[in-house]
Design a protein around this motif. Structure first.
Motif, PDB file in Angstrom:
ATOM      1  N   ASP A 251       0.805  -1.225   0.000  1.00 42.38           N
ATOM      2  CA  ASP A 251       0.000   0.000   0.000  1.00 42.38           C
ATOM      3  C   ASP A 251       0.834   1.269   0.000  1.00 42.38           C
ATOM      4  O   ASP A 251       0.462   2.256  -0.626  1.00 42.38           O
ATOM      5  CB  ASP A 251      -0.938   0.020   1.215  1.00 42.38           C
ATOM      6  N   GLU A 252       1.942   1.264   0.707  1.00 40.01           N
ATOM      7  CA  GLU A 252       2.705   2.495   0.899  1.00 40.01           C
ATOM      8  C   GLU A 252       4.015   2.538   0.118  1.00 40.01           C
ATOM      9  O   GLU A 252       4.572   3.601  -0.087  1.00 40.01           O
ATOM     10  CB  GLU A 252       3.016   2.705   2.389  1.00 40.01           C
ATOM     11  N   CYS A 253       4.522   1.387  -0.270  1.00 45.08           N
ATOM     12  CA  CYS A 253       5.841   1.338  -0.925  1.00 45.08           C
ATOM     13  C   CYS A 253       5.754   0.830  -2.364  1.00 45.08           C
ATOM     14  O   CYS A 253       6.756   0.376  -2.927  1.00 45.08           O
ATOM     15  CB  CYS A 253       6.787   0.450  -0.119  1.00 45.08           C
ATOM     16  N   GLU A 254       4.573   0.867  -2.942  1.00 46.62           N
ATOM     17  CA  GLU A 254       4.345   0.470  -4.332  1.00 46.62           C
ATOM     18  C   GLU A 254       4.804  -0.960  -4.622  1.00 46.62           C
ATOM     19  O   GLU A 254       5.262  -1.272  -5.707  1.00 46.62           O
ATOM     20  CB  GLU A 254       5.011   1.467  -5.278  1.00 46.62           C
ATOM     21  N   GLY A 255       4.738  -1.817  -3.615  1.00 48.84           N
ATOM     22  CA  GLY A 255       5.060  -3.219  -3.803  1.00 48.84           C
ATOM     23  C   GLY A 255       6.520  -3.579  -3.631  1.00 48.84           C
ATOM     24  O   GLY A 255       6.879  -4.737  -3.789  1.00 48.84           O
ATOM     25  N   TYR A 256       7.360  -2.596  -3.299  1.00 49.29           N
ATOM     26  CA  TYR A 256       8.796  -2.848  -3.161  1.00 49.29           C
ATOM     27  C   TYR A 256       9.278  -2.310  -1.818  1.00 49.29           C
ATOM     28  O   TYR A 256       8.881  -1.222  -1.400  1.00 49.29           O
ATOM     29  CB  TYR A 256       9.588  -2.176  -4.285  1.00 49.29           C
ATOM     30  N   ILE A 257      10.139  -3.084  -1.176  1.00 48.06           N
ATOM     31  CA  ILE A 257      10.714  -2.630   0.094  1.00 48.06           C
ATOM     32  C   ILE A 257      12.052  -3.348   0.296  1.00 48.06           C
ATOM     33  O   ILE A 257      12.167  -4.537   0.023  1.00 48.06           O
ATOM     34  CB  ILE A 257       9.747  -2.870   1.277  1.00 48.06           C
ATOM     35  N   SER A 258      13.040  -2.597   0.743  1.00 47.03           N
ATOM     36  CA  SER A 258      14.352  -3.194   1.010  1.00 47.03           C
ATOM     37  C   SER A 258      14.318  -3.911   2.357  1.00 47.03           C
ATOM     38  O   SER A 258      13.426  -3.684   3.182  1.00 47.03           O
ATOM     39  CB  SER A 258      15.432  -2.110   1.025  1.00 47.03           C
ATOM     40  N   PHE A 259      15.318  -4.748   2.582  1.00 47.01           N
ATOM     41  CA  PHE A 259      15.401  -5.451   3.853  1.00 47.01           C
ATOM     42  C   PHE A 259      15.502  -4.463   5.017  1.00 47.01           C
ATOM     43  O   PHE A 259      14.798  -4.611   6.019  1.00 47.01           O
ATOM     44  CB  PHE A 259      16.607  -6.407   3.888  1.00 47.01           C
ATOM     45  N   SER A 260      16.366  -3.455   4.873  1.00 47.44           N
ATOM     46  CA  SER A 260      16.571  -2.521   5.984  1.00 47.44           C
ATOM     47  C   SER A 260      15.302  -1.729   6.291  1.00 47.44           C
ATOM     48  O   SER A 260      14.957  -1.526   7.453  1.00 47.44           O
ATOM     49  CB  SER A 260      17.740  -1.569   5.700  1.00 47.44           C
ATOM     50  N   ARG A 261      14.588  -1.302   5.265  1.00 51.91           N
ATOM     51  CA  ARG A 261      13.335  -0.569   5.493  1.00 51.91           C
ATOM     52  C   ARG A 261      12.273  -1.487   6.106  1.00 51.91           C
ATOM     53  O   ARG A 261      11.552  -1.083   7.021  1.00 51.91           O
ATOM     54  CB  ARG A 261      12.838   0.043   4.193  1.00 51.91           C
ATOM     55  N   ALA A 262      12.201  -2.720   5.633  1.00 57.99           N
ATOM     56  CA  ALA A 262      11.241  -3.680   6.195  1.00 57.99           C
ATOM     57  C   ALA A 262      11.588  -3.988   7.645  1.00 57.99           C
ATOM     58  O   ALA A 262      10.701  -4.076   8.504  1.00 57.99           O
ATOM     59  CB  ALA A 262      11.221  -4.959   5.363  1.00 57.99           C
ATOM     60  N   PHE A 263      12.883  -4.139   7.937  1.00 52.20           N
ATOM     61  CA  PHE A 263      13.313  -4.398   9.310  1.00 52.20           C
ATOM     62  C   PHE A 263      12.987  -3.207  10.211  1.00 52.20           C
ATOM     63  O   PHE A 263      12.474  -3.389  11.322  1.00 52.20           O
ATOM     64  CB  PHE A 263      14.814  -4.709   9.358  1.00 52.20           C
ATOM     65  N   MET A 264      13.277  -2.000   9.737  1.00 54.84           N
ATOM     66  CA  MET A 264      12.970  -0.803  10.545  1.00 54.84           C
ATOM     67  C   MET A 264      11.470  -0.682  10.780  1.00 54.84           C
ATOM     68  O   MET A 264      11.024  -0.413  11.898  1.00 54.84           O
ATOM     69  CB  MET A 264      13.510   0.458   9.862  1.00 54.84           C
ATOM     70  N   PHE A 265      10.682  -0.873   9.723  1.00 53.41           N
ATOM     71  CA  PHE A 265       9.230  -0.773   9.870  1.00 53.41           C
ATOM     72  C   PHE A 265       8.712  -1.811  10.861  1.00 53.41           C
ATOM     73  O   PHE A 265       7.926  -1.491  11.760  1.00 53.41           O
ATOM     74  CB  PHE A 265       8.530  -0.963   8.517  1.00 53.41           C
ATOM     75  N   THR A 266       9.158  -3.056  10.718  1.00 57.87           N
ATOM     76  CA  THR A 266       8.699  -4.125  11.603  1.00 57.87           C
ATOM     77  C   THR A 266       9.100  -3.843  13.044  1.00 57.87           C
ATOM     78  O   THR A 266       8.290  -3.994  13.967  1.00 57.87           O
ATOM     79  CB  THR A 266       9.271  -5.475  11.146  1.00 57.87           C
ATOM     80  N   SER A 267      10.343  -3.413  13.245  1.00 56.97           N
ATOM     81  CA  SER A 267      10.813  -3.098  14.597  1.00 56.97           C
ATOM     82  C   SER A 267      10.008  -1.965  15.215  1.00 56.97           C
ATOM     83  O   SER A 267       9.595  -2.041  16.376  1.00 56.97           O
ATOM     84  CB  SER A 267      12.298  -2.729  14.572  1.00 56.97           C
TER      85      SER A 267
END
Length: 177
Positions: free
Chosen positions: A64-80
């Motif tokens: 919804d927010e990243c147009e279907g793409y997300i890096s590992f670091s951004r996904a890790f930061m978001f999840t944390s």
């Protein structure tokens, strides 16, 4: 008019609040489960579902927010961050419960179970039972704020560990980069 995308922190707050509500409902089942075993079993199933719900939320954020793409670091930061906000939310529920509602229910229930185990146990379990009794006595001495701080630190620790595989599963890089 173009829709404004939320920042990582705004998304983490939004999904973290939803996760915090989920954790709060799950937590309420724990003391109720002390008297009704079916609710305790539901508590355990919902606890196992936490990483699955977290994965679903991060995947929704990615799509919804990243147009279907997300890096590992951004996904890790978001999840944390999502788990951090959820931990903050449920800590308030923990404090309210232990300050105003518990009145020793959880500790007393564990003491009753321990006493029943002591009666039926043979000599080889006595040292383990004594260690568990010592731990219960120490926990009984804690104030509601100390219990809440202990629980938030555990939640944050375990959730950062869960954030690593979640980020690995959710990450998706743009093709051609």
């Amino acid at each position: 008019m173009k829709e404004k995308k939320s920042t990582l922190q705004e998304g983490a707050m939004r999904y973290g609040t939803a996760m915090g509500i989920f954790w709060s409902i799950k937590f309420i089942l724990f003391p109720l489960g002390m008297k009704m075993p079916l609710l305790l079993m539901l508590f355990f199933f919902l606890t196992i579902a936490v990483p699955i719900v977290g994965y679903y939320f991060v995947k929704r954020y990615r799509n919804d927010e990243c147009e279907g793409y997300i890096s590992f670091s951004r996904a890790f930061m978001f999840t944390s961050f999502m788990y951090l906000f959820a931990a903050l939310f449920v800590t308030i529920v923990h404090y309210i419960y232990f300050q105003y509602f518990d009145n020793g229910l959880i500790i007393n229930t564990y003491n009753e179970m321990l006493n029943q185990l002591t009666i039926t146990a043979n000599g080889e379990l006595e040292s383990s039972i004594q260690e568990f009794q010592t731990a219960l006595d120490m926990i009984a001495q804690l104030t509601p704020i100390e219990i809440s701080l202990q629980l938030i630190s555990q939640n944050i620790f375990y959730c950062i560990i869960i954030a690593i595989p979640t980020a690995m599963l959710v990450m998706r890089n743009k093709k051609g980069i």
